[in-house]
Design an enzyme around this catalytic site. Structure first.
Site, PDB file in Angstrom:
ATOM      1  N   ASP A 154     -13.903  14.085  -4.336  1.00 35.69           N
ATOM      2  CA  ASP A 154     -14.048  15.370  -5.028  1.00 35.69           C
ATOM      3  C   ASP A 154     -15.259  15.223  -5.953  1.00 35.69           C
ATOM      4  OD1 ASP A 154     -13.480  17.893  -6.324  1.00 35.69           O
ATOM      5  OD2 ASP A 154     -11.387  17.639  -5.777  1.00 35.69           O
ATOM      6  N   ILE A 155     -15.471  16.161  -6.842  1.00 37.14           N
ATOM      7  CA  ILE A 155     -16.594  16.020  -7.767  1.00 37.14           C
ATOM      8  C   ILE A 155     -16.310  14.862  -8.733  1.00 37.14           C
ATOM      9  CG2 ILE A 155     -17.263  18.444  -7.556  1.00 37.14           C
ATOM     10  CD1 ILE A 155     -15.968  18.916 -10.320  1.00 37.14           C
ATOM     11  N   PRO A 156     -17.359  14.243  -9.275  1.00 35.21           N
ATOM     12  CA  PRO A 156     -17.151  13.041 -10.090  1.00 35.21           C
ATOM     13  C   PRO A 156     -16.123  13.210 -11.204  1.00 35.21           C
ATOM     14  CG  PRO A 156     -19.478  13.277  -9.594  1.00 35.21           C
ATOM     15  CD  PRO A 156     -18.803  14.515  -9.066  1.00 35.21           C
ATOM     16  N   ASN A 157     -16.153  14.316 -11.916  1.00 38.97           N
ATOM     17  CA  ASN A 157     -15.238  14.496 -13.049  1.00 38.97           C
ATOM     18  C   ASN A 157     -13.782  14.490 -12.592  1.00 38.97           C
ATOM     19  OD1 ASN A 157     -14.750  15.177 -15.909  1.00 38.97           O
ATOM     20  ND2 ASN A 157     -13.945  17.074 -15.022  1.00 38.97           N
ATOM     21  N   THR A 158     -13.517  15.135 -11.465  1.00 38.92           N
ATOM     22  CA  THR A 158     -12.147  15.213 -10.944  1.00 38.92           C
ATOM     23  C   THR A 158     -11.674  13.853 -10.457  1.00 38.92           C
ATOM     24  OG1 THR A 158     -12.523  17.510 -10.334  1.00 38.92           O
ATOM     25  CG2 THR A 158     -10.695  16.394  -9.243  1.00 38.92           C
ATOM     26  N   GLN A 185      -5.303   4.474  15.971  1.00 39.64           N
ATOM     27  CA  GLN A 185      -6.444   3.694  15.505  1.00 39.64           C
ATOM     28  C   GLN A 185      -7.426   3.482  16.650  1.00 39.64           C
ATOM     29  OE1 GLN A 185      -7.045   3.207  12.552  1.00 39.64           O
ATOM     30  NE2 GLN A 185      -5.242   2.708  11.329  1.00 39.64           N
ATOM     31  N   LYS A 191       0.828  -1.212   0.000  1.00 35.68           N
ATOM     32  CA  LYS A 191       0.000   0.000   0.000  1.00 35.68           C
ATOM     33  C   LYS A 191       0.861   1.260   0.000  1.00 35.68           C
ATOM     34  CE  LYS A 191      -2.639   1.800   3.561  1.00 35.68           C
ATOM     35  NZ  LYS A 191      -2.775   3.254   3.426  1.00 35.68           N
ATOM     36  N   THR A 194     -11.014   4.079  10.207  1.00 39.06           N
ATOM     37  CA  THR A 194     -10.880   3.238  11.408  1.00 39.06           C
ATOM     38  C   THR A 194     -10.302   4.003  12.592  1.00 39.06           C
ATOM     39  OG1 THR A 194      -8.818   2.468  10.421  1.00 39.06           O
ATOM     40  CG2 THR A 194     -10.712   1.012  10.244  1.00 39.06           C
ATOM     41  N   ARG A 212       2.184   0.372  10.842  1.00 37.77           N
ATOM     42  CA  ARG A 212       3.252   0.521  11.839  1.00 37.77           C
ATOM     43  C   ARG A 212       3.660  -0.761  12.550  1.00 37.77           C
ATOM     44  NH1 ARG A 212       0.130   5.727  13.923  1.00 37.77           N
ATOM     45  NH2 ARG A 212      -1.475   4.441  12.949  1.00 37.77           N
ATOM     46  N   ASP A 253      -3.624   4.017  -2.023  1.00 39.50           N
ATOM     47  CA  ASP A 253      -4.650   4.460  -1.052  1.00 39.50           C
ATOM     48  C   ASP A 253      -4.730   5.982  -1.084  1.00 39.50           C
ATOM     49  OD1 ASP A 253      -6.544   4.437   0.927  1.00 39.50           O
ATOM     50  OD2 ASP A 253      -5.135   4.011   2.555  1.00 39.50           O
ATOM     51  N   LEU A 254      -5.312   6.494  -2.155  1.00 37.68           N
ATOM     52  CA  LEU A 254      -5.345   7.944  -2.373  1.00 37.68           C
ATOM     53  C   LEU A 254      -6.597   8.578  -1.777  1.00 37.68           C
ATOM     54  CD1 LEU A 254      -4.000   8.013  -6.037  1.00 37.68           C
ATOM     55  CD2 LEU A 254      -2.735   8.098  -3.879  1.00 37.68           C
ATOM     56  N   LYS A 255      -7.551   7.756  -1.374  1.00 36.23           N
ATOM     57  CA  LYS A 255      -8.790   8.243  -0.720  1.00 36.23           C
ATOM     58  C   LYS A 255      -9.360   9.457  -1.463  1.00 36.23           C
ATOM     59  CE  LYS A 255      -8.008   6.381   3.876  1.00 36.23           C
ATOM     60  NZ  LYS A 255      -6.602   5.975   3.813  1.00 36.23           N
ATOM     61  N   LEU A 256      -9.610   9.267  -2.743  1.00 34.24           N
ATOM     62  CA  LEU A 256     -10.101  10.363  -3.573  1.00 34.24           C
ATOM     63  C   LEU A 256     -11.512  10.773  -3.138  1.00 34.24           C
ATOM     64  CD1 LEU A 256      -8.908   8.896  -6.998  1.00 34.24           C
ATOM     65  CD2 LEU A 256      -7.740  10.588  -5.569  1.00 34.24           C
TER      66      LEU A 256
HETATM   67  O1  C5P Z   1       0.032   2.017  10.831  1.00 34.14           O
HETATM   68  P1  C5P Z   1      -1.394   1.528  10.628  1.00 34.14           P
HETATM   69  O2  C5P Z   1      -1.500   0.012  10.641  1.00 34.14           O
HETATM   70  O3  C5P Z   1      -2.349   2.179  11.583  1.00 34.14           O
HETATM   71  O4  C5P Z   1      -1.753   1.998   9.164  1.00 34.14           O
HETATM   72  C1  C5P Z   1      -3.036   1.801   8.624  1.00 34.14           C
HETATM   73  C2  C5P Z   1      -3.057   2.293   7.219  1.00 34.14           C
HETATM   74  O5  C5P Z   1      -4.361   2.095   6.700  1.00 34.14           O
HETATM   75  C3  C5P Z   1      -2.722   3.761   7.061  1.00 34.14           C
HETATM   76  O6  C5P Z   1      -1.926   3.871   5.884  1.00 34.14           O
HETATM   77  C4  C5P Z   1      -4.057   4.444   6.852  1.00 34.14           C
HETATM   78  O7  C5P Z   1      -3.965   5.530   5.962  1.00 34.14           O
HETATM   79  C5  C5P Z   1      -4.896   3.328   6.249  1.00 34.14           C
HETATM   80  N1  C5P Z   1      -6.335   3.388   6.483  1.00 34.14           N
HETATM   81  C6  C5P Z   1      -6.901   3.390   7.738  1.00 34.14           C
HETATM   82  N2  C5P Z   1      -8.263   3.467   7.893  1.00 34.14           N
HETATM   83  C7  C5P Z   1      -9.054   3.511   6.813  1.00 34.14           C
HETATM   84  C8  C5P Z   1      -8.496   3.470   5.533  1.00 34.14           C
HETATM   85  C9  C5P Z   1      -7.111   3.403   5.403  1.00 34.14           C
HETATM   86  O8  C5P Z   1      -6.177   3.312   8.738  1.00 34.14           O
HETATM   87  N3  C5P Z   1     -10.376   3.533   6.948  1.00 34.14           N
END
Ligand code: C5P
Length: 224
Positions: free
Chosen positions: A63-67, A182, A32, A113, A203, A58-61
């Site tokens: 924005d508006i649909p076109n973008t 978390q 990831k 999370t 981590r 994991d860019l978590k986009l």
């Molecule tokens: O270090 P850790 O195990 O907490 O990393 C979790 C990874 O999962 C991070 O890169 C975080 O951006 C990603 N993530 C998350 N919760 C989400 C979606 C992605 O923790 N709902």
């Protein structure tokens, strides 16, 4: 069964990300690349890591649909195998991403999370147990290949989306590991037992004295 482990290579040190990628490629189903590494090193890093293993961008986009459609298409062209969007961007946005990147798995993030019940209430949202299955159903209906949710919501998401979609679960902590930031966490084995298709672990692997050993011990814990 393919390896369900997705190590999160969260660093802005390009050499460190590539070192982890080389060491962990054979221990993982995907690697990831998230916002920290992407903001620091951008598209070329995704291309580099994709030479070693399939990349979960994991860019978590959101924005508006076109973008979002444009960004998802570009991410797919860099060699990513999965890309994330926020389900709360709405059905049209998820559909635009899925249609513009048909060769990658567009995954919809439901509720982060890191958010505990009181945080979710404080931003004016419905409790996770109600909101997550609703967002999951909306996203899959709009063409998402899978859902990102916490371990506690896996069964509800599966009931909402049926047997096919991927369920990718971050917030994973091996027994005894620090929760860090978390909030809604589970052990690797508990998340898989509940029906996750993949687990994201950052981590507890990258900050371990021996990241490869940490990854292997997580994979071994799934076979017990
Ligand atoms: O270090 P850790 O195990 O907490 O990393 C979790 C990874 O999962 C991070 O890169 C975080 O951006 C990603 N993530 C998350 N919760 C989400 C979606 C992605 O923790 N709902």
């Amino acid at each position: 069964m393919t390896n369900p482990l997705i190590p999160a290579l969260d660093s802005d040190d390009r050499e460190e990300v590539l070192r982890w990628a080389e060491a962990l490629a054979s221990e993982a189903g995907l690697l990831k690349v998230g916002l920290q590494a992407f903001v620091a090193h951008g598209p070329s890093l995704i291309t580099e890591v994709a030479k070693l293993a399939p990349v979960f961008a994991d860019l978590k986009l959101h924005d508006i649909p076109n973008t979002v459609a444009g960004a998802a298409r570009v991410a797919a062209g860099l060699g990513a195998s999965m890309v994330t969007v926020h389900a709360s961007g709405g059905a049209a946005m998820v559909r635009a991403a899925a249609q513009s990147a048909p060769d990658v798995d567009v995954l919809a993030v439901t509720v982060l999370t890191s958010l505990a019940a009181d945080d979710i209430q404080a931003v004016g949202q419905q409790p996770a147990e109600r909101q997550v299955p609703q967002l999951a159903a909306l996203a899959v209906e709009a063409g998402a290949a899978g859902i990102v949710c916490s371990a506690g919501e896996i069964e509800a998401v599966r009931a909402a989306v049926g047997p096919e979609p991927l369920i990718v679960v971050p917030g994973i902590r091996p027994a005894g590991a620090a929760a860090d930031d978390q909030a809604r966490t589970a052990t690797p084995a508990a998340a898989m037992a509940r029906g996750a298709s993949h687990i994201v672990v950052g981590r507890p692997i990258t900050q371990a004295a021996d990241p490869v050993a940490a990854a292997r011990s997580i994979t071994a814990s799934l076979r017990r």
